[in-house]
Structure formats: structure tokens, C-alpha cells
Design a protein around this motif. Structure first.
Motif: not given
Length: 495
Positions: A179-184, A459-472
Motif C-alpha cells: 500500500d505504498n508504505t514500507v515498514t523496516v 475541465g481537467g483530470l489529475s493523475l496519480s501513479t507510482g501506486l501499488q495495487v492496494p491490499s484492499a
């Protein structure tokens, strides 16, 4: 001959890899050598500062204790001086009275003798000498203000460099990337109750294996971590890997870094392909906006040639006004196909991205399409494009579209829409990106690569990439063995 060439080629590859490894090692040694000089100067400076602080504390203590002795001296001197003055005065008075009494003994006249005797008796009763305490109010001893610094001297003589904490060991098997987090997670090789906190450093990289000194990104620092693990949140996974290292700190010193580890941060990254987008779409980093003036200046030059006698611009103006997209070699979208594609194709695996409509966007579509989508084609109206379409013009409508068929969706349009494309499983799903509520699913067999696809009008769209497939989303996909009839009504085979 061929076998010899192959063997030589393997030797060349091995030597090249070894040369690169040596270059990296030499860079590491040079960096460490320079670090020794800098760090040595720093610890000498720190040592001088610590001793200066120690000297300052000793000077302050010496001055304070000296003042205490002087105050005690002044107090005792004052007490004794007062007693001395009083005693001297009493002695003078007593000597005078004694002389007067001796003289009275020799008086012949009885009346004078009686008078003198009474006076002497009265004066003796009131004499200061008989009212004074004949004990000093203070002693001359000052031993109560003596010091014994033998223990302190021993402590000072035992001053040594503070033991530096050992380097932690990062437990790779316990680290988690989701989920775009890293636990070390790390541990100390031996227990150390002097540790005050930990420092975690990380940086993004596209190199597998050990970090390189001359990497393109600097280390980011997270300080004052009180436990032996830390979770980094809100990350954009725009690199293939991330390097991590940790160090332990006590009150005075930081220990060595742990052996660095490299964790894979796999995610889907892409941008808008501006070179093939419709002229009326203004494409920037992470956003696309409707631009009604797009291409107007060039349009007038070609209007006479391609549109003579017509009030409607020729569809060819778009591809003539600007050069076609170089990447992929496709023509620019034109006519009423207000479309822009993603610049990265998908041919296998699972991918996820999110899209947000800018305020007051009148009409937009979000989905995927094959790269051969015609330059006049609109998303959802061909058998090689799948999308959900939102129309806010006059009244709001929300529908799933494919192969010129539309299915109305009876759900609220979320602010952020998540797109999940599973090329291996053959499905395209749309989610409320915040709640992960499923909006719609297409089930189809993708027989050729597809790219993210977008349509924007007013209008317009804002894009967010660099995302993992969410665990949900992953969990939802695992538990769903097929979506109900309403969501499968537009399913078909990709052509």
C-alpha cells in the motif's frame, strides 16, 4: 570458432561486471577516506567542546564553594567581633567597679561607707560582666567546609571514549512493502541499554543490490525513532527499489550504519502521452486540461486548404497542425475524440492508478484502450476500449462503456477513482479510491497490450501513479469469484 567467441564474450561480460564492481568499491573507499578526515576533525572539535564545558562547570563550582567559605568566614567573624566588643566593655566596667570597691574599704566615715557600699551593690547587680555568656558564639573551625574530591579525581582519571553502539541488523524477512508504505524492522546484535534512539535513512534507486556512493539520489533521514521498526507512509514508488540503513545512538554518539538493504518497490508508473493527445487538451506533469484555444493559430493556416467552403474544421487539421506522436508512431487524436493515452503499455500483470476530476469538469472518461485506437474514435465506442464515463453537463450521468454500449451505474461518483487492470486475470475494475468500494468491473480477455486512456471535455483530470495495487483491492479480487450480471453485461473479448 563460435564456441571460442561465446567463451570470450562471457569473459568480457565477467570482466566488465568486475570492473564496474571495482569502480564502485574505489568510489566507496575514496568517500570513506575523505570521511575519516572530516569526521576526525569533528570529533576533536566535539572533545574540546566537552572539556571546555567540564572546565566551565569546575570553575563555576570553585567560585560557588569559595563564596560559601567567605560567607561563613564573614558570619563567624561578625559573631566573634560582637562578643569581643561586648566583653571588652564589660571588663572595663568591672575593673572600674573593683577599684571603687577597694577604695570604699578604706573609708573612715560610716555614712559615706554605707552609701558607697549600697552603690557598689546596686552596680554589681547590674554589671554587664555578670550578664554576658562566657561561651563563644562561633568556633574557629572551618573543617565543615573541607572537600574530598578523591572519587571525582578517580572518575576524571577514568574518562574514556564512550562505547559506540553496535550497528543494527535489518531483518529483511520482517520488512513489509504494501500500500505504498514500507515498514523496516531491525534488531541489535547484543542488548544495549544505553541506546537512546535510532536513525533510519532511505533513498530511491533503480539499482539492485548494494547502494552506490555516486547514486542519483541523496539519503533521506528519519531521526529520533524510539523503537526497532519504522513505517514510511505516503510514498510514491517511482523507482524500482529503495535502499535502507539504520544506526543506533546513545546520548553522546551514533553508531555505525547497518549493512544496507535494498527492497523492491514495484508499482505502475506512466505519464500522459502529449504528442498524440487531442489539440484541445493541454497536457502537463500529472494533469490534463481542456483548452478550447488549442491549435487555433495553426488552424487558420490550413482551413483554406482542407476546409474551403465549410464551417466545420476538417478532422485532418489536428494531425497536420502538429506532428504526429513519435513514440509508438500513432496519429494525434482529432475531431470529437478528446482523448489522451498513457505513455506506457501493459501486456501482463496487475496495475493500479488513480484519477481525480478537477472542479467543474463537464465530461470525462477513464479507462484503457489498445494503442491502435483510431484517431477519431471515442473511448467506449469501440471494441478495443473500456471506460467509465461521467457527464456533468445539464444533469449528472455515470455509466460504463464498451463497444458502443453503455451501462448506467447507480452509485455516487467519488472524488478519486482507482483503476485496477489485471491483464493476466482478464478484468478491468474501477473503485472509489478512498473507500475501495467497487464501482464496476469489465471481464474480458486482453489479446493485445493496452494503455491507460482518458477523455476530457470542459475541465481537467489529475493523475496519480507510482501506486501499488492496494491490499484492499487484492483482497476483494481474491474473495470475488465473478461479478454479478449487472457488472458483466458489457463484457466481451478484446479484439
Amino acid at each position: 570458432m563460435d564456441s571460442q567467441k561465446e567463451a570470450l564474450q562471457r569473459i568480457i561480460t565477467t570482466l566488465a561486471n568486475k570492473n564496474e564492481e571495482l569502480h564502485n568499491f574505489i568510489d566507496t573507499l575514496s568517500h570513506s577516506l575523505a570521511g575519516v578526515q572530516v569526521n576526525s576533525s569533528q570529533v576533536v572539535s566535539d572533545l574540546e567542546e566537552e572539556f571546555d564545558t567540564l572546565f566551565s562547570i569546575l570553575d563555576e563550582m570553585k567560585e560557588s564553594m569559595t563564596n560559601t567559605i567567605k560567607q561563613e568566614q564573614a558570619r563567624k567573624s561578625h559573631e566573634l567581633q560582637n562578643q569581643l566588643t561586648q566583653s571588652t566593655n564589660a571588663l572595663e566596667s568591672a575593673e572600674e567597679l573593683l577599684e571603687f570597691a577597694n577604695n570604699a574599704l578604706h573609708m573612715k566615715d560610716e555614712d559615706e561607707f554605707a552609701k558607697a557600699a549600697k552603690q557598689i551593690k546596686d552596680r554589681v547587680t547590674m554589671a554587664p560582666a555578670f550578664r554576658l555568656t562566657m561561651k563563644p558564639k562561633a568556633t574557629d573551625s572551618m573543617t565543615h567546609l573541607m572537600v574530598d574530591f578523591s572519587q571525582e579525581r578517580q572518575l576524571l582519571q577514568n574518562l574514556i571514549f564512550l562505547p559506540v553502539p553496535r550497528a543494527p541488523e535489518i531483518e529483511v524477512q520482517d520488512c513489509l512493502v504494501v500500500d505504498n508504505t514500507v515498514t523496516v524492522v531491525w534488531r541489535m546484535p547484543v542488548e544495549d541499554n544505553k541506546i537512546d534512539h535510532y536513525i533510519l535513512e532511505y533513498r530511491k534507486t533503480n539499482h539492485e543490490g548494494l547502494p552506490r556512493v555516486k547514486d542519483e539520489r541523496c539519503w533521506e533521514v528519519v531521526d529520533n525513532i524510539k523503537t526497532t521498526e519504522h513505517t514510511l507512509t505516503g510514498l510514491k514508488f517511482d523507482s524500482r527499489y529503495m535502499n535502507f540503513r539504520a544506526r543506533a545512538c546513545n546520548k553522546a554518539a551514533a553508531g555505525d550504519y547497518s549493512d544496507p538493504v535494498t527492497l523492491e518497490t514495484k508499482a505502475f508508473n506512466f505519464s500522459f502521452e502529449s504528442a498524440s493527445s487531442h489539440l484541445n487538451l493541454k497536457v502537463e506533469d500529472g494533469s490534463v486540461e481542456w483548452d478550447p484555444q488549442g491549435g487555433k493559430g495553426l488552424e487558420s493556416k490550413i482551413k483554406g486548404k482542407e476546409n474551403k467552403g465549410s464551417g466545420t474544421p476538417s478532422p485532418k487539421r489536428a494531425s497536420t497542425a502538429r506532428s504526429p506522436a513519435v513514440r509508438g508512431g500513432r496519429d494525434r487524436f482529432t475531431g470529437e475524440s478528446y482523448t489522451v493515452l498513457g505513455d506506457t503499455s501493459m501486456d501482463c500483470g496487475q496495475h493500479y492508478w488513480e484519477v481525480k476530476a478537477l472542479k467543474d469538469c463537464k465530461s470525462y472518461s477513464i479507462g484503457v484502450a489498445c494503442r491502435n485506437l483510431g484517431k477519431f474514435d471515442q473511448l467506449g465506442k469501440t471494441n478495443t476500449s473500456w471506460c467509465i464515463h461521467i457527464n456533468n453537463w445539464l444533469q449528472t450521468s455515470f455509466a460504463a462503456k464498451h463497444n458502443n454500449k453503455a451501462k448506467s451505474l447507480d452509485v455516487a461518483v467519488p472524488e478519486w477513482i482507482g483503476v485496477y487492470c489485471d491483464l493476466d486475470g482478464g478484468q478491468l475494475s474501477f473503485y472509489n479510491a478512498e473507500s475501495k468500494q467497487l464501482l464496476h468491473t469489465f471481464k474480458t480477455k486482453f489479446s493485445q497490450p493496452v494503455v491507460p486512456a482518458f477523455m476530457v471535455w470542459c475541465g481537467g483530470l489529475s493523475l496519480s501513479t507510482g501506486l501499488q495495487v492496494p491490499s484492499a483491492v487484492r483482497s476483494f479480487q481474491k474473495t470475488e469469484n465473478g461479478i454479478g450480471g449487472s457488472n458483466s453485461s458489457l463484457n466481451s473479448m478484446a479484439q
